[in-house]
Design a protein around this motif. Sequence first.
Motif, mmCIF file in Angstrom:
data_model
loop_
_atom_site.group_PDB
_atom_site.id
_atom_site.type_symbol
_atom_site.label_atom_id
_atom_site.label_comp_id
_atom_site.label_asym_id
_atom_site.label_seq_id
_atom_site.Cartn_x
_atom_site.Cartn_y
_atom_site.Cartn_z
ATOM 1 N N LEU A 26 52.408 -157.895 12.955
ATOM 2 C CA LEU A 26 51.365 -158.876 13.232
ATOM 3 C C LEU A 26 49.979 -158.295 12.958
ATOM 4 O O LEU A 26 49.120 -158.952 12.347
ATOM 5 N N VAL A 27 49.745 -157.058 13.405
ATOM 6 C CA VAL A 27 48.453 -156.421 13.163
ATOM 7 C C VAL A 27 48.210 -156.236 11.670
ATOM 8 O O VAL A 27 47.116 -156.494 11.155
ATOM 9 N N GLY A 28 49.250 -155.772 10.950
ATOM 10 C CA GLY A 28 49.111 -155.619 9.514
ATOM 11 C C GLY A 28 48.845 -156.929 8.806
ATOM 12 O O GLY A 28 48.071 -156.993 7.839
ATOM 13 N N PHE A 29 49.452 -158.002 9.306
ATOM 14 C CA PHE A 29 49.248 -159.317 8.693
ATOM 15 C C PHE A 29 47.822 -159.817 8.919
ATOM 16 O O PHE A 29 47.220 -160.426 8.039
ATOM 17 N N LEU A 30 47.288 -159.537 10.124
ATOM 18 C CA LEU A 30 45.947 -160.016 10.438
ATOM 19 C C LEU A 30 44.853 -159.170 9.790
ATOM 20 O O LEU A 30 43.783 -159.693 9.450
ATOM 21 N N SER A 217 45.005 -146.206 -0.931
ATOM 22 C CA SER A 217 45.599 -146.483 0.372
ATOM 23 C C SER A 217 46.527 -147.680 0.272
ATOM 24 O O SER A 217 46.187 -148.682 -0.347
ATOM 25 N N LEU A 218 47.692 -147.568 0.892
ATOM 26 C CA LEU A 218 48.641 -148.683 0.845
ATOM 27 C C LEU A 218 48.134 -149.897 1.600
ATOM 28 O O LEU A 218 48.536 -151.017 1.333
ATOM 29 N N LEU A 219 47.240 -149.665 2.592
ATOM 30 C CA LEU A 219 46.717 -150.810 3.327
ATOM 31 C C LEU A 219 45.845 -151.698 2.456
ATOM 32 O O LEU A 219 45.624 -152.856 2.755
ATOM 33 N N SER A 220 45.293 -151.122 1.375
ATOM 34 C CA SER A 220 44.496 -151.916 0.451
ATOM 35 C C SER A 220 45.216 -152.108 -0.869
ATOM 36 O O SER A 220 44.602 -152.330 -1.892
ATOM 37 N N SER A 221 46.519 -151.960 -0.839
ATOM 38 C CA SER A 221 47.321 -152.120 -2.041
ATOM 39 C C SER A 221 47.253 -153.557 -2.553
ATOM 40 O O SER A 221 47.099 -154.487 -1.775
ATOM 41 N N PRO A 222 47.360 -153.738 -3.845
ATOM 42 C CA PRO A 222 47.294 -155.106 -4.356
ATOM 43 C C PRO A 222 48.456 -155.983 -3.912
ATOM 44 O O PRO A 222 48.394 -157.185 -4.024
ATOM 45 N N SER A 223 49.529 -155.402 -3.381
ATOM 46 C CA SER A 223 50.671 -156.191 -2.934
ATOM 47 C C SER A 223 50.659 -156.299 -1.417
ATOM 48 O O SER A 223 50.701 -155.287 -0.709
ATOM 49 N N ARG A 224 50.587 -157.527 -0.914
ATOM 50 C CA ARG A 224 50.597 -157.713 0.531
ATOM 51 C C ARG A 224 51.942 -157.329 1.112
ATOM 52 O O ARG A 224 52.022 -156.829 2.239
ATOM 53 N N GLY A 225 53.010 -157.556 0.375
ATOM 54 C CA GLY A 225 54.331 -157.156 0.859
ATOM 55 C C GLY A 225 54.423 -155.664 1.088
ATOM 56 O O GLY A 225 55.057 -155.206 2.048
ATOM 57 N N LEU A 226 53.775 -154.885 0.207
ATOM 58 C CA LEU A 226 53.798 -153.435 0.381
ATOM 59 C C LEU A 226 53.026 -153.023 1.622
ATOM 60 O O LEU A 226 53.425 -152.109 2.355
ATOM 61 N N LEU A 228 52.620 -154.854 4.338
ATOM 62 C CA LEU A 228 53.413 -155.230 5.513
ATOM 63 C C LEU A 228 54.618 -154.313 5.682
ATOM 64 O O LEU A 228 55.044 -154.043 6.804
ATOM 65 N N THR A 229 55.176 -153.845 4.567
ATOM 66 C CA THR A 229 56.272 -152.874 4.660
ATOM 67 C C THR A 229 55.812 -151.596 5.342
ATOM 68 O O THR A 229 56.518 -151.021 6.187
ATOM 69 N N LEU A 230 54.606 -151.143 4.976
ATOM 70 C CA LEU A 230 54.052 -149.962 5.634
ATOM 71 C C LEU A 230 53.841 -150.221 7.123
ATOM 72 O O LEU A 230 54.099 -149.344 7.956
ATOM 73 N N ALA A 231 53.385 -151.425 7.472
ATOM 74 C CA ALA A 231 53.193 -151.750 8.883
ATOM 75 C C ALA A 231 54.510 -151.707 9.643
ATOM 76 O O ALA A 231 54.573 -151.230 10.785
ATOM 77 N N VAL A 232 55.583 -152.192 9.026
ATOM 78 C CA VAL A 232 56.904 -152.158 9.675
ATOM 79 C C VAL A 232 57.348 -150.714 9.892
ATOM 80 O O VAL A 232 57.872 -150.353 10.957
ATOM 81 N N VAL A 233 57.145 -149.873 8.870
ATOM 82 C CA VAL A 233 57.544 -148.463 8.997
ATOM 83 C C VAL A 233 56.759 -147.784 10.118
ATOM 84 O O VAL A 233 57.315 -147.046 10.939
ATOM 85 N N LEU A 234 55.451 -148.041 10.163
ATOM 86 C CA LEU A 234 54.638 -147.438 11.224
ATOM 87 C C LEU A 234 55.054 -147.968 12.598
ATOM 88 O O LEU A 234 55.089 -147.210 13.573
#
Length: 584
Positions: A26-30, A217-226, A228-234
Amino acid sequence: MEPANHFTVLRRYWRLLAGCTAAALLVGFLLTPASDAVDTAKWQCKAAITPVAGAGDVVKADQVLSYAQGSDVANAAAKKLNVPAASVSSRRTVTAASAQMLTFTTTGPTQQSCMDLASALADATINGYASETLKSADEQIKRAQDQLKEQQGQVDELNRAYPKANSADQARLKVQIDSANSQIAKTLDRIATLRSTSQTDAIQQWGSIDAKEAGGSLLSSPSRGLRLTLAVVLGLALGVVAALMLSRMDTRLRGRNSTEEAFNLPVIGEVPLLSRRLRRTREPLVVARPSDPGAEAYRSLRSTLLLTGPASLSAQFGEGGISQAERVSRRLAEPSPVILVMSGRSGDGRTTTVANLAAALAETGREVLVLDCDFRSPQAHVHFGISDGPGMAELLSGEQLPKLDDLIRRTNVEGVRLITGGNTNAYPAALVLRAGEVLRRARRHADVVLIDSSPLLHANDAYDLVQHADAVLVTVMAGNVKPEQADRVSELLSRTGVPVAGVALLGTDGPSGRRAREAVRAVATAPARPAAPAAPAAGTGAQPAPAPRAAEDPDPPTGPSWARRRASEAPVETTMQLRLNEDL
């Protein structure tokens, strides 16, 4: 901690893992943009701007810096690259490297895009500043030309007045004419300089563009799915760390080793954690699901009790069973054993264990009588599918004991009968004072008598009933008892002198480890028990005699040493009896 134990901890705290993962998602999505934004830290480029040769005195660095940081340069570069102006503004930084040099720092997802942006900004600054310089020079030239016209008019007036003046006035006019001509010359030189400056570039790009990879940084990656994947891993990593920390701080008993150490008793049975659907079943698991691993665990507990419990419990009934007359004669010759099933706290699966153990014993051809002595919360009748009614409370509270046959009720399990808890308003601890006579009569109505009692640490009923039992079985629900509570239960039981068969650990992941293998090997290789000694007279309520020393008794009683508690020198009195003695 072994890897298998880590997986057990993670499975136990799966709700925590799911919560941390959902929160991180949720945090990664927002916090991440919905569109595919560029990575502003993958590539970094620098372009330097300096005055052209000879224009150092004319070009003001602060003016160039102010212009380069303005929106005109960003709009011009964005128009050239055909990208939004806001994107250009967020990806550029302009600083004064020195008094005569400016530096553009740009970022971009690729090296080429980063270099294109730096080049576009440099060109926009050079061209824009040149245009601004030309515009400023044209305005200055126009003012200088107006000033030149005024100066020329003054000279013309002086020249017209000079011939008409006398000699003295002519000398004065001559000086004024020369001064006016000098001012005209200066204005002409200024106009020429401004025209020359406006026709040449004032600033230029210094050297080539410096580009380097910044990592990104993956948080600013051009792919939103990537992202969110990082957020799930964290989130999962945070959940794992939190679960392991909570497991370290949780001292409740969950495994065989910790339970045996806390109770100072062996774990003779491990019942796996049942599914929610099976826990809601109002019928003994041994009957409802005979092939379920939980039912097999209760049968294993039954086998261990038969081998290590009281001698009368291991009596053989033969393959075809025995007749009712033989049963009655056997019960008269040797009273049936009484097993008290108790627990330290409520919620330890005591009543469930009584129901399943009764069903498992009935499978061996024994007739089992269950006495519900949990007067505070009787639930045994629910597990056997019968309604509540008169039972142990009425039996123990009456001045004259009614017939047991009138209170013994058949259950939905073949070979198992029950006397319910009954209804009473009397103080529960006062009821167990008559338990000795009731149990003496109950021994003649079944081959095994099982007693379900109240929690030992919550009520005194179980402690008062211990002296009338031949063996005690302690039940523990994994994760429900703390070591200090287990130590208190063990201390209370050690004072009674009654043999404690062991602990039944419920809600585990199944038996494992060295002790489990040794238990299986012991059951497979256990020798036949010798004939049981003569039972004491019925109704005496005497405590079992202390175990004699090996030197004094050449034929010590069979059974493992942990199943024999050292008896006190004097008979143990119940708490209620001590209160009555004090009143007298």
